[in-house]
Write a protein that holds these residues in place. Structure first.
Motif, PDB file in Angstrom:
ATOM      1  N   SER A  74      20.767  54.877  36.886  1.00  0.00           N
ATOM      2  CA  SER A  74      21.068  56.273  36.551  1.00  0.00           C
ATOM      3  C   SER A  74      21.218  56.451  35.037  1.00  0.00           C
ATOM      4  O   SER A  74      20.744  57.436  34.460  1.00  0.00           O
ATOM      5  CB  SER A  74      22.337  56.744  37.269  1.00  0.00           C
ATOM      6  OG  SER A  74      23.435  55.942  36.900  1.00  0.00           O
ATOM      7  N   ALA A  75      21.841  55.489  34.378  1.00  0.00           N
ATOM      8  CA  ALA A  75      21.984  55.559  32.920  1.00  0.00           C
ATOM      9  C   ALA A  75      20.633  55.385  32.242  1.00  0.00           C
ATOM     10  O   ALA A  75      20.333  56.052  31.255  1.00  0.00           O
ATOM     11  CB  ALA A  75      22.969  54.496  32.439  1.00  0.00           C
ATOM     12  N   ILE A  76      19.806  54.501  32.778  1.00  0.00           N
ATOM     13  CA  ILE A  76      18.479  54.273  32.217  1.00  0.00           C
ATOM     14  C   ILE A  76      17.633  55.528  32.375  1.00  0.00           C
ATOM     15  O   ILE A  76      16.882  55.902  31.475  1.00  0.00           O
ATOM     16  CB  ILE A  76      17.795  53.056  32.887  1.00  0.00           C
ATOM     17  CG1 ILE A  76      18.564  51.775  32.551  1.00  0.00           C
ATOM     18  CG2 ILE A  76      16.350  52.937  32.449  1.00  0.00           C
ATOM     19  CD1 ILE A  76      18.164  50.573  33.362  1.00  0.00           C
ATOM     20  N   ILE A  90      10.152  59.676  36.743  1.00  0.00           N
ATOM     21  CA  ILE A  90      11.168  59.024  35.904  1.00  0.00           C
ATOM     22  C   ILE A  90      11.909  57.955  36.693  1.00  0.00           C
ATOM     23  O   ILE A  90      12.274  56.921  36.151  1.00  0.00           O
ATOM     24  CB  ILE A  90      12.131  60.067  35.309  1.00  0.00           C
ATOM     25  CG1 ILE A  90      11.382  60.893  34.269  1.00  0.00           C
ATOM     26  CG2 ILE A  90      13.359  59.415  34.707  1.00  0.00           C
ATOM     27  CD1 ILE A  90      12.181  62.016  33.675  1.00  0.00           C
ATOM     28  N   SER A  91      12.107  58.182  37.996  1.00  0.00           N
ATOM     29  CA  SER A  91      12.814  57.199  38.819  1.00  0.00           C
ATOM     30  C   SER A  91      12.073  55.870  38.833  1.00  0.00           C
ATOM     31  O   SER A  91      12.690  54.805  38.751  1.00  0.00           O
ATOM     32  CB  SER A  91      12.975  57.704  40.250  1.00  0.00           C
ATOM     33  OG  SER A  91      13.798  58.831  40.270  1.00  0.00           O
ATOM     34  N   HIS A  92      10.751  55.917  38.932  1.00  0.00           N
ATOM     35  CA  HIS A  92       9.955  54.683  38.948  1.00  0.00           C
ATOM     36  C   HIS A  92      10.047  53.971  37.599  1.00  0.00           C
ATOM     37  O   HIS A  92      10.229  52.747  37.548  1.00  0.00           O
ATOM     38  CB  HIS A  92       8.498  54.999  39.296  1.00  0.00           C
ATOM     39  CG  HIS A  92       7.623  53.791  39.302  1.00  0.00           C
ATOM     40  ND1 HIS A  92       7.664  52.854  40.304  1.00  0.00           N
ATOM     41  CD2 HIS A  92       6.706  53.347  38.409  1.00  0.00           C
ATOM     42  CE1 HIS A  92       6.809  51.891  40.035  1.00  0.00           C
ATOM     43  NE2 HIS A  92       6.204  52.158  38.890  1.00  0.00           N
ATOM     44  N   VAL A  93       9.923  54.719  36.514  1.00  0.00           N
ATOM     45  CA  VAL A  93      10.008  54.131  35.171  1.00  0.00           C
ATOM     46  C   VAL A  93      11.383  53.510  34.958  1.00  0.00           C
ATOM     47  O   VAL A  93      11.501  52.376  34.484  1.00  0.00           O
ATOM     48  CB  VAL A  93       9.713  55.194  34.088  1.00  0.00           C
ATOM     49  CG1 VAL A  93       9.969  54.638  32.701  1.00  0.00           C
ATOM     50  CG2 VAL A  93       8.286  55.699  34.215  1.00  0.00           C
ATOM     51  N   ALA A  94      12.441  54.242  35.341  1.00  0.00           N
ATOM     52  CA  ALA A  94      13.807  53.730  35.192  1.00  0.00           C
ATOM     53  C   ALA A  94      14.006  52.460  36.011  1.00  0.00           C
ATOM     54  O   ALA A  94      14.654  51.512  35.552  1.00  0.00           O
ATOM     55  CB  ALA A  94      14.823  54.788  35.605  1.00  0.00           C
ATOM     56  N   HIS A  95      13.436  52.410  37.216  1.00  0.00           N
ATOM     57  CA  HIS A  95      13.572  51.226  38.059  1.00  0.00           C
ATOM     58  C   HIS A  95      12.879  50.018  37.424  1.00  0.00           C
ATOM     59  O   HIS A  95      13.428  48.912  37.416  1.00  0.00           O
ATOM     60  CB  HIS A  95      13.000  51.481  39.456  1.00  0.00           C
ATOM     61  CG  HIS A  95      13.065  50.277  40.338  1.00  0.00           C
ATOM     62  ND1 HIS A  95      14.254  49.820  40.860  1.00  0.00           N
ATOM     63  CD2 HIS A  95      12.102  49.417  40.750  1.00  0.00           C
ATOM     64  CE1 HIS A  95      14.014  48.723  41.571  1.00  0.00           C
ATOM     65  NE2 HIS A  95      12.714  48.466  41.514  1.00  0.00           N
TER      66      HIS A  95
END
Length: 78
Positions: A6-8, A22-27
């Protein structure tokens, strides 16, 4: 320092919210930070040749590489 997805996500969105997922990139960033504990996310401004300025995120640190039974910590900027 542990990083949470979530912070990323906020970090990535601050750099550039034009990603479709964005969720995929953050993961993926989270996985890299978990696997390579020496990597640190950083924000910096990048100036293009036309003068356009963008905030970009990078992962900076070292990645261990084994070659002929020896481990070398290779500096990287992703």
């Amino acid at each position: 320092m542990p990083y949470y997805e979530s912070a990323i996500k906020k970090f990535v969105c601050f750099a550039s919210c034009h990603f479709e997922d964005i969720s995929h990139v953050a993961h993926e960033i989270y996985v890299a930070l978990t696997h390579f504990q020496s990597l640190v996310p950083m924000m910096d401004r990048y100036v293009y040749n036309d003068g356009t300025i963008k905030n970009l995120m990078s992962l900076t640190g070292t990645i261990p590489v084994t070659f002929k039974d020896k481990t070398y910590n290779i500096p990287t900027l992703m």
